[in-house]
Design a protein around this motif. Sequence first.
Motif, PDB file in Angstrom:
ATOM      1  N   ARG A   1       0.847  -1.197   0.000  1.00 12.48           N
ATOM      2  CA  ARG A   1       0.000   0.000   0.000  1.00 12.48           C
ATOM      3  C   ARG A   1       0.883   1.248   0.000  1.00 12.48           C
ATOM      4  O   ARG A   1       1.756   1.393   0.858  1.00 12.48           O
ATOM      5  CB  ARG A   1      -0.908  -0.003   1.241  1.00 12.48           C
ATOM      6  N   PRO A   2       0.690   2.179  -0.926  1.00  7.45           N
ATOM      7  CA  PRO A   2       1.475   3.412  -0.909  1.00  7.45           C
ATOM      8  C   PRO A   2       1.168   4.220   0.349  1.00  7.45           C
ATOM      9  O   PRO A   2       0.094   4.102   0.946  1.00  7.45           O
ATOM     10  CB  PRO A   2       0.997   4.166  -2.157  1.00  7.45           C
ATOM     11  N   LEU A   3       2.128   5.053   0.729  1.00 10.74           N
ATOM     12  CA  LEU A   3       1.952   5.917   1.893  1.00 10.74           C
ATOM     13  C   LEU A   3       1.900   7.367   1.450  1.00 10.74           C
ATOM     14  O   LEU A   3       2.849   7.863   0.833  1.00 10.74           O
ATOM     15  CB  LEU A   3       3.116   5.733   2.873  1.00 10.74           C
ATOM     16  N   PRO A   4       0.811   8.090   1.745  1.00 11.72           N
ATOM     17  CA  PRO A   4       0.801   9.523   1.463  1.00 11.72           C
ATOM     18  C   PRO A   4       1.675  10.243   2.482  1.00 11.72           C
ATOM     19  O   PRO A   4       1.584   9.980   3.678  1.00 11.72           O
ATOM     20  CB  PRO A   4      -0.673   9.907   1.628  1.00 11.72           C
ATOM     21  N   PHE A   5       2.568  11.118   2.009  1.00 13.57           N
ATOM     22  CA  PHE A   5       3.373  11.912   2.934  1.00 13.57           C
ATOM     23  C   PHE A   5       3.549  13.298   2.338  1.00 13.57           C
ATOM     24  O   PHE A   5       3.018  13.620   1.280  1.00 13.57           O
ATOM     25  CB  PHE A   5       4.688  11.210   3.276  1.00 13.57           C
ATOM     26  N   GLN A   6       4.286  14.156   3.028  1.00 19.91           N
ATOM     27  CA  GLN A   6       4.281  15.578   2.696  1.00 19.91           C
ATOM     28  C   GLN A   6       4.765  15.873   1.285  1.00 19.91           C
ATOM     29  O   GLN A   6       4.331  16.845   0.655  1.00 19.91           O
ATOM     30  CB  GLN A   6       5.126  16.354   3.708  1.00 19.91           C
ATOM     31  N   GLN A   7       5.641  15.048   0.729  1.00 17.49           N
ATOM     32  CA  GLN A   7       6.152  15.314  -0.611  1.00 17.49           C
ATOM     33  C   GLN A   7       5.324  14.677  -1.713  1.00 17.49           C
ATOM     34  O   GLN A   7       5.505  14.998  -2.882  1.00 17.49           O
ATOM     35  CB  GLN A   7       7.602  14.830  -0.724  1.00 17.49           C
ATOM     36  N   GLY A   8       4.438  13.761  -1.361  1.00 18.72           N
ATOM     37  CA  GLY A   8       3.641  13.077  -2.379  1.00 18.72           C
ATOM     38  C   GLY A   8       3.241  11.691  -1.913  1.00 18.72           C
ATOM     39  O   GLY A   8       2.349  11.526  -1.089  1.00 18.72           O
ATOM     40  N   TRP A   9       3.927  10.660  -2.435  1.00 13.04           N
ATOM     41  CA  TRP A   9       3.648   9.270  -2.080  1.00 13.04           C
ATOM     42  C   TRP A   9       4.962   8.510  -1.926  1.00 13.04           C
ATOM     43  O   TRP A   9       5.931   8.789  -2.630  1.00 13.04           O
ATOM     44  CB  TRP A   9       2.806   8.576  -3.156  1.00 13.04           C
ATOM     45  N   VAL A  10       4.963   7.524  -1.051  1.00 13.72           N
ATOM     46  CA  VAL A  10       6.111   6.632  -0.875  1.00 13.72           C
ATOM     47  C   VAL A  10       5.647   5.198  -1.112  1.00 13.72           C
ATOM     48  O   VAL A  10       4.575   4.800  -0.640  1.00 13.72           O
ATOM     49  CB  VAL A  10       6.712   6.746   0.536  1.00 13.72           C
ATOM     50  N   VAL A  11       6.459   4.436  -1.824  1.00 14.99           N
ATOM     51  CA  VAL A  11       6.174   3.020  -2.068  1.00 14.99           C
ATOM     52  C   VAL A  11       7.366   2.199  -1.599  1.00 14.99           C
ATOM     53  O   VAL A  11       8.508   2.490  -1.958  1.00 14.99           O
ATOM     54  CB  VAL A  11       5.909   2.748  -3.562  1.00 14.99           C
ATOM     55  N   ALA A  12       7.108   1.176  -0.800  1.00 14.55           N
ATOM     56  CA  ALA A  12       8.130   0.213  -0.395  1.00 14.55           C
ATOM     57  C   ALA A  12       7.819  -1.107  -1.087  1.00 14.55           C
ATOM     58  O   ALA A  12       6.685  -1.582  -1.034  1.00 14.55           O
ATOM     59  CB  ALA A  12       8.132   0.035   1.119  1.00 14.55           C
ATOM     60  N   THR A  13       8.799  -1.701  -1.745  1.00 12.23           N
ATOM     61  CA  THR A  13       8.526  -2.838  -2.620  1.00 12.23           C
ATOM     62  C   THR A  13       9.030  -4.166  -2.066  1.00 12.23           C
ATOM     63  O   THR A  13       9.836  -4.223  -1.135  1.00 12.23           O
ATOM     64  CB  THR A  13       9.175  -2.625  -4.001  1.00 12.23           C
ATOM     65  N   ALA A  14       8.555  -5.245  -2.678  1.00 13.88           N
ATOM     66  CA  ALA A  14       9.003  -6.583  -2.318  1.00 13.88           C
ATOM     67  C   ALA A  14      10.408  -6.872  -2.830  1.00 13.88           C
ATOM     68  O   ALA A  14      10.971  -7.915  -2.519  1.00 13.88           O
ATOM     69  CB  ALA A  14       8.028  -7.620  -2.879  1.00 13.88           C
ATOM     70  N   ALA A  15      10.978  -5.946  -3.591  1.00 15.03           N
ATOM     71  CA  ALA A  15      12.343  -6.106  -4.099  1.00 15.03           C
ATOM     72  C   ALA A  15      13.345  -5.273  -3.305  1.00 15.03           C
ATOM     73  O   ALA A  15      14.488  -5.091  -3.735  1.00 15.03           O
ATOM     74  CB  ALA A  15      12.404  -5.713  -5.573  1.00 15.03           C
ATOM     75  N   GLY A  16      12.927  -4.744  -2.149  1.00 15.38           N
ATOM     76  CA  GLY A  16      13.847  -4.014  -1.298  1.00 15.38           C
ATOM     77  C   GLY A  16      14.049  -2.563  -1.663  1.00 15.38           C
ATOM     78  O   GLY A  16      14.982  -1.922  -1.159  1.00 15.38           O
ATOM     79  N   ALA A  17      13.199  -1.998  -2.504  1.00 14.77           N
ATOM     80  CA  ALA A  17      13.321  -0.591  -2.886  1.00 14.77           C
ATOM     81  C   ALA A  17      12.314   0.250  -2.118  1.00 14.77           C
ATOM     82  O   ALA A  17      11.214  -0.212  -1.801  1.00 14.77           O
ATOM     83  CB  ALA A  17      13.112  -0.412  -4.379  1.00 14.77           C
ATOM     84  N   VAL A  18      12.711   1.482  -1.809  1.00 18.27           N
ATOM     85  CA  VAL A  18      11.811   2.475  -1.239  1.00 18.27           C
ATOM     86  C   VAL A  18      11.902   3.692  -2.152  1.00 18.27           C
ATOM     87  O   VAL A  18      12.989   4.241  -2.353  1.00 18.27           O
ATOM     88  CB  VAL A  18      12.208   2.855   0.194  1.00 18.27           C
ATOM     89  N   ILE A  19      10.754   4.106  -2.720  1.00 24.63           N
ATOM     90  CA  ILE A  19      10.755   5.169  -3.730  1.00 24.63           C
ATOM     91  C   ILE A  19       9.769   6.243  -3.316  1.00 24.63           C
ATOM     92  O   ILE A  19       8.624   5.948  -2.964  1.00 24.63           O
ATOM     93  CB  ILE A  19      10.359   4.625  -5.115  1.00 24.63           C
ATOM     94  N   ALA A  20      10.236   7.504  -3.338  1.00 22.61           N
ATOM     95  CA  ALA A  20       9.373   8.649  -3.065  1.00 22.61           C
ATOM     96  C   ALA A  20       9.024   9.325  -4.374  1.00 22.61           C
ATOM     97  O   ALA A  20       9.903   9.599  -5.201  1.00 22.61           O
ATOM     98  CB  ALA A  20      10.072   9.630  -2.132  1.00 22.61           C
ATOM     99  N   PHE A  21       7.737   9.581  -4.578  1.00 25.75           N
ATOM    100  CA  PHE A  21       7.242  10.257  -5.773  1.00 25.75           C
ATOM    101  C   PHE A  21       6.634  11.598  -5.381  1.00 25.75           C
ATOM    102  O   PHE A  21       5.947  11.694  -4.362  1.00 25.75           O
ATOM    103  CB  PHE A  21       6.177   9.413  -6.480  1.00 25.75           C
ATOM    104  N   GLY A  22       6.866  12.609  -6.190  1.00 27.95           N
ATOM    105  CA  GLY A  22       6.283  13.919  -5.955  1.00 27.95           C
ATOM    106  C   GLY A  22       4.828  13.963  -6.349  1.00 27.95           C
ATOM    107  O   GLY A  22       4.265  13.005  -6.883  1.00 27.95           O
ATOM    108  N   HIS A  23       4.195  15.106  -6.126  1.00 28.74           N
ATOM    109  CA  HIS A  23       2.774  15.266  -6.442  1.00 28.74           C
ATOM    110  C   HIS A  23       2.498  15.170  -7.942  1.00 28.74           C
ATOM    111  O   HIS A  23       1.373  14.905  -8.350  1.00 28.74           O
ATOM    112  CB  HIS A  23       2.286  16.607  -5.900  1.00 28.74           C
ATOM    113  N   ASP A  24       3.535  15.371  -8.763  1.00 27.71           N
ATOM    114  CA  ASP A  24       3.375  15.269 -10.212  1.00 27.71           C
ATOM    115  C   ASP A  24       3.752  13.900 -10.751  1.00 27.71           C
ATOM    116  O   ASP A  24       3.749  13.680 -11.964  1.00 27.71           O
ATOM    117  CB  ASP A  24       4.207  16.348 -10.908  1.00 27.71           C
ATOM    118  N   GLY A  25       4.094  12.956  -9.849  1.00 29.49           N
ATOM    119  CA  GLY A  25       4.476  11.611 -10.276  1.00 29.49           C
ATOM    120  C   GLY A  25       5.945  11.442 -10.552  1.00 29.49           C
ATOM    121  O   GLY A  25       6.400  10.330 -10.830  1.00 29.49           O
ATOM    122  N   GLY A  26       6.714  12.522 -10.477  1.00 24.75           N
ATOM    123  CA  GLY A  26       8.150  12.415 -10.690  1.00 24.75           C
ATOM    124  C   GLY A  26       8.851  11.799  -9.493  1.00 24.75           C
ATOM    125  O   GLY A  26       8.445  11.997  -8.348  1.00 24.75           O
TER     126      GLY A  26
END
Length: 312
Positions: A1-26
């Motif tokens: 489940r993605p996490l909404p946070f102050q910069q946009g969204w954060v995704v933690a994956t089953a492959a060991g990655a943590v990725i933060a996306f901005g409000h524009d998807g970047g």
Amino acid sequence: RPLPFQQGWVVATAAGAVIAFGHDGGEVWRAAFSNEVFAGVCELAGGRLALASEGGAVYVLDGATGAQVWRRATGSRFQHGPVASPEGTALWLVAQDDGRLLCLNAADGADVWTGEETNRCDGELAAWPGRLAYGNCDGAVYVFDAADGRRVGKVEVGEQDQMAGGVLALDERLVTGTRMGRLVLVNPVTLACEDSVKISEGEAFVTPVAVQDGLFAMGVDEGSVTFWRYGAQGLERVASAEAGAAVRSLAAARDRVYALAGGTLVVVVAPAGRVVARLELGDDVGPLAAKASGEVACVADGALVCVRGGLE
């Protein structure tokens, strides 16, 4: 489940990655942790992020950069991410194998307390002022003191009513679904099961969501989203909406309920149960998360998908 946070969204994956996306998807930043399968992520005070892995490691990252602040190996196995205390000083986790609760200091990962073993727990932990709760394979809801992990009590729901979904904490009651397709209402003060209603011929393992004005929603395998209240007579069914496929996840923002039915996002207005939108998201779609603004997101076919306009 993605996490909404102050910069946009954060995704933690089953492959060991943590990725933060901005409000524009970047992409804002990306961190990688070898051999980790992340079970979930939550936000802490100061914009930090806390994660738990299926292998038992707990991480805290800087939310602005993704840099690791600390890591702690617990020896447990986690099915879900941590839950942050309201003041942001503690992290609560539930061990999947035996239901032990762990409380860690959010500043450095030090042990605060460890609870007793109960039984296997696959569902998400519920937290409300002073208390924690979950349902497990005993067919019971367990209630704990959040300050020291002491078990306050056990509410037996039914011998065959194992629980693998999450518990919803309302103002004065707990609501959850069971393997026998029941929706149950539990009083965490008197430790009584106040009502049990058959809502599905299958397993009712979706986590209920609070809507507004005491209303909450539940989804079932038969493809419906039902709206409920509780009162002196127990659970009262208010309305129902047809989602078109088995409901796997729910999220809510004000009077909108977002249901994941197969690969379709279904938007329902409460309390009438009126479906106002359907949007195909993909084939392999993960759990939903919603912001108060009505923006909703999930991971679909390996991509973060964000949908806006749910409250307009």
